[in-house]
Motif scaffolding. Structure first.
Motif, PDB file in Angstrom:
ATOM      1  N   TYR A 126       2.486   6.847 -10.535  1.00  0.00           N
ATOM      2  CA  TYR A 126       1.770   8.103 -10.770  1.00  0.00           C
ATOM      3  C   TYR A 126       2.558   9.008 -11.709  1.00  0.00           C
ATOM      4  O   TYR A 126       3.795   9.019 -11.668  1.00  0.00           O
ATOM      5  N   LYS A 170       2.341   1.426  -7.092  1.00  0.00           N
ATOM      6  CA  LYS A 170       1.375   2.235  -7.815  1.00  0.00           C
ATOM      7  C   LYS A 170       2.188   3.341  -8.476  1.00  0.00           C
ATOM      8  O   LYS A 170       2.911   4.072  -7.792  1.00  0.00           O
ATOM      9  N   ALA A 194       0.821  -1.223   0.000  1.00  0.00           N
ATOM     10  CA  ALA A 194       0.000   0.000   0.000  1.00  0.00           C
ATOM     11  C   ALA A 194       0.848   1.264   0.000  1.00  0.00           C
ATOM     12  O   ALA A 194       0.404   2.320  -0.432  1.00  0.00           O
ATOM     13  N   ILE A 239      -2.621  12.036  -3.512  1.00  0.00           N
ATOM     14  CA  ILE A 239      -2.240  10.713  -3.006  1.00  0.00           C
ATOM     15  C   ILE A 239      -2.373  10.642  -1.485  1.00  0.00           C
ATOM     16  O   ILE A 239      -2.796   9.637  -0.950  1.00  0.00           O
ATOM     17  N   GLY A 240      -1.982  11.715  -0.818  1.00  0.00           N
ATOM     18  CA  GLY A 240      -2.125  11.725   0.634  1.00  0.00           C
ATOM     19  C   GLY A 240      -1.082  10.889   1.348  1.00  0.00           C
ATOM     20  O   GLY A 240      -1.173  10.668   2.552  1.00  0.00           O
ATOM     21  N   ARG A 241      -0.134  10.334   0.589  1.00  0.00           N
ATOM     22  CA  ARG A 241       1.040   9.792   1.263  1.00  0.00           C
ATOM     23  C   ARG A 241       2.277  10.069   0.430  1.00  0.00           C
ATOM     24  O   ARG A 241       2.188  10.341  -0.754  1.00  0.00           O
ATOM     25  N   ARG A 242       3.416   9.981   1.094  1.00  0.00           N
ATOM     26  CA  ARG A 242       4.660  10.383   0.466  1.00  0.00           C
ATOM     27  C   ARG A 242       5.167   9.264  -0.429  1.00  0.00           C
ATOM     28  O   ARG A 242       5.175   8.101  -0.019  1.00  0.00           O
ATOM     29  N   ILE A 297       4.572   3.785  -3.487  1.00  0.00           N
ATOM     30  CA  ILE A 297       4.124   4.846  -4.384  1.00  0.00           C
ATOM     31  C   ILE A 297       5.342   5.390  -5.132  1.00  0.00           C
ATOM     32  O   ILE A 297       6.339   5.760  -4.505  1.00  0.00           O
TER      33      ILE A 297
END
Lengths: 333, 333
Positions: free
Chosen positions: A184, A182, A61, A250-253, A64
């Motif tokens: 981006y 994921k 999860a 995204i809300g996360r680094r 990123i």
């Protein structure tokens, strides 16, 4: 077939049917990369964060990875490709705007004089952007972009822009995704300019595209809901804006970031400052023969501070000339 | 074991190991729903869009479902839970703001007089929001929210707010995801107020949370990059704003939308206007005994036009009293 053989066959068939990606223990996941330092650094990083029990293991999860687009996933010379779109649209819309014949910067574009058109700087560009990107619905704009990208050709290579993507980066995107990442796009380009083709070309779905935007407004037109694109800037996803866009969407680094210019530096700083293993990579345009060579002095894709910071902090720098076997997908390895 | 048996066993073991969700052919995926019309409509819709060869089949990438939060996934009475957070923060921060003792709306909050505090309307609420949500980094705010939600209790039920989520909706989220849907929150609440706990409570990761926001600014503080939350509104994700937020974050239209108030109506109109099978569902708060009963006259969670439009257009309306066996996870079916 004996029991064991049959069982193995069924197991593999089941995994295949389920779309499970087995670890690429034999095949090279990055065949267009030379076996130089950048490729080794990428492979080492992926192993580190995906191996259960590793001190730097990262749960799926949180895997990123963010990629700049212009100059990182596809070329950006002699102008950002979106600028060619703007000029093509100005020409296409000219019959509806007779006043453009004597109004700058439109008049210069219509005379084919791009240099003069751009002499007006940001203001001139902004005016052309709004004239070509706003005052229509999101669906109308999506169709315009889709139609343009399907037929437009780059002035120098005469190839569709979507063939001017970097094959080694396509492999990197796929390699990351096969390892649970994921992926981006985080680009200064228009978010709705990229979304119509990013899924097909990069395997990146619309919800994983972050970019600059204009405001939109919800309206009921004869009972039919539409989103109208307004001639008003909403967000500039460049430099300081990239970490802001990342947090907003995204809300996360990210744990890995990829760019090619000083416009990506803040995204890398933001990525690098997280805890645990981090990976930052600059694509350095060093190949005047196969692509373009530019960095510290370039008017676009300016890479100066980023190059110094990458060196000081041990980030990976890819020399396109030395580290990539081929640049574009149509080339043979 | 014979060959076939062994092969079947290996197949199942492989699927299990790979985390593949087999269709729930035996177990009821919505055990807290009565066998009334809403449950039947949900099941029929899912079958329709997931069955290969169905006229309304939807590829996995396009299976987007959006959920309002307040009043749809968790309760919202007697006030939005984020308002309790604001008041708790005002009390907590009061020692650093001696001037609040004589300054409205803060003075009323500190006296425990919420009604007077809210008498100042949107302006008063906005002032308290900024005083409690801005002028700190995103990481600091995340910690404050996480600490608060871990300990705060609802004034009436005395339960943690995260236990006041609707069990039937948790089942619906899981059911949609098991059928390849990506589930999103699209809420008027603060995006960064929801993200710290939405993954644990709803299984919705931060990148699938859309909400209202204030602006942020990238800064290097002693060389360390931070995102500072500014006392300036960025986006209001309510009513007309919901389709705008959906387009901005997702870039494609949902095929299913779930809400409970007129604030969700535009999201439903936008969802319903797409091609192919669409599903819109209103949660109607009809259960004064187990939860709260309110609709057309309510000061919050106002459901009036939405109820009319749902009826006119054949959207699904859930009566919490009649269609749900239980409301909260701690209750027994």
């Amino acid at each position: 077939m004996g029991t064991m053989k049959s069982a193995t066959y069924v197991l593999l068939a089941a995994l295949f049917a389920a779309g499970i990606v087995l670890p690429a223990f034999a095949a090279d996941p990055l065949p267009s990369w030379n076996d130089t330092a950048p490729k080794k650094a990428i492979v080492a990083f992926i192993k580190q964060v995906t191996r259960q029990g590793s001190a730097n293991f990262v749960p799926v999860a949180e895997r990123i990875a963010t990629f700049d687009n212009d100059g990182t996933l596809w070329a950006e010379q002699p102008m950002y490709f979106q600028a060619f779109f703007v000029f093509d649209r100005v020409k296409h819309l000219a019959p509806q705007h007779p006043e453009w014949k004597s109004k700058e910067p439109f008049a210069s574009v219509l005379r084919g004089d791009v240099k003069s058109a751009l002499a007006g700087g940001e203001h001139a560009l902004g005016e052309m952007l709004m004239a070509t990107h706003a005052c229509m619905t999101t669906e109308e704009f999506e169709k315009i972009v889709s139609d343009w990208i399907a037929t437009a050709k780059h002035p120098a290579t005469k190839r569709p822009y979507t063939e001017m993507v970097f094959q080694p980066m396509l492999e990197l995107l796929a390699y990351l995704r096969a390892n649970g990442f994921k992926t981006y796009i985080v680009s200064g380009g228009g978010i709705e300019f990229m979304r119509p083709w990013a899924e097909k070309v990069y395997g990146i779905p619309p919800e994983q595209v972050i970019g600059s935007s204009i405001k939109t407004k919800f309206e009921l037109r004869d009972g039919k809901p539409v989103l109208v694109r307004l001639p008003e800037l909403n967000f500039v996803d460049d430099k300081d804006g990239k970490p802001v866009g990342i947090q907003q969407h995204i809300g996360r680094r990210p744990i890995a970031a990829f760019g090619n210019s000083d416009g990506d530096l803040q995204m890398m700083q933001w990525t690098a400052a997280g805890k645990g293993a981090r990976f930052c990579l600059y694509v350095h345009h060093t190949d005047a023969e196969r692509e373009w060579a530019y960095d510290r002095q370039s008017h676009l894709g300016h890479l100066d501070k980023g190059l110094d910071e990458a060196k000081a902090r041990g980030w990976t720098v890819v020399s396109m000339k030395d580290d990539w076997k081929i640049i574009y997908p149509h080339q043979k390895r």
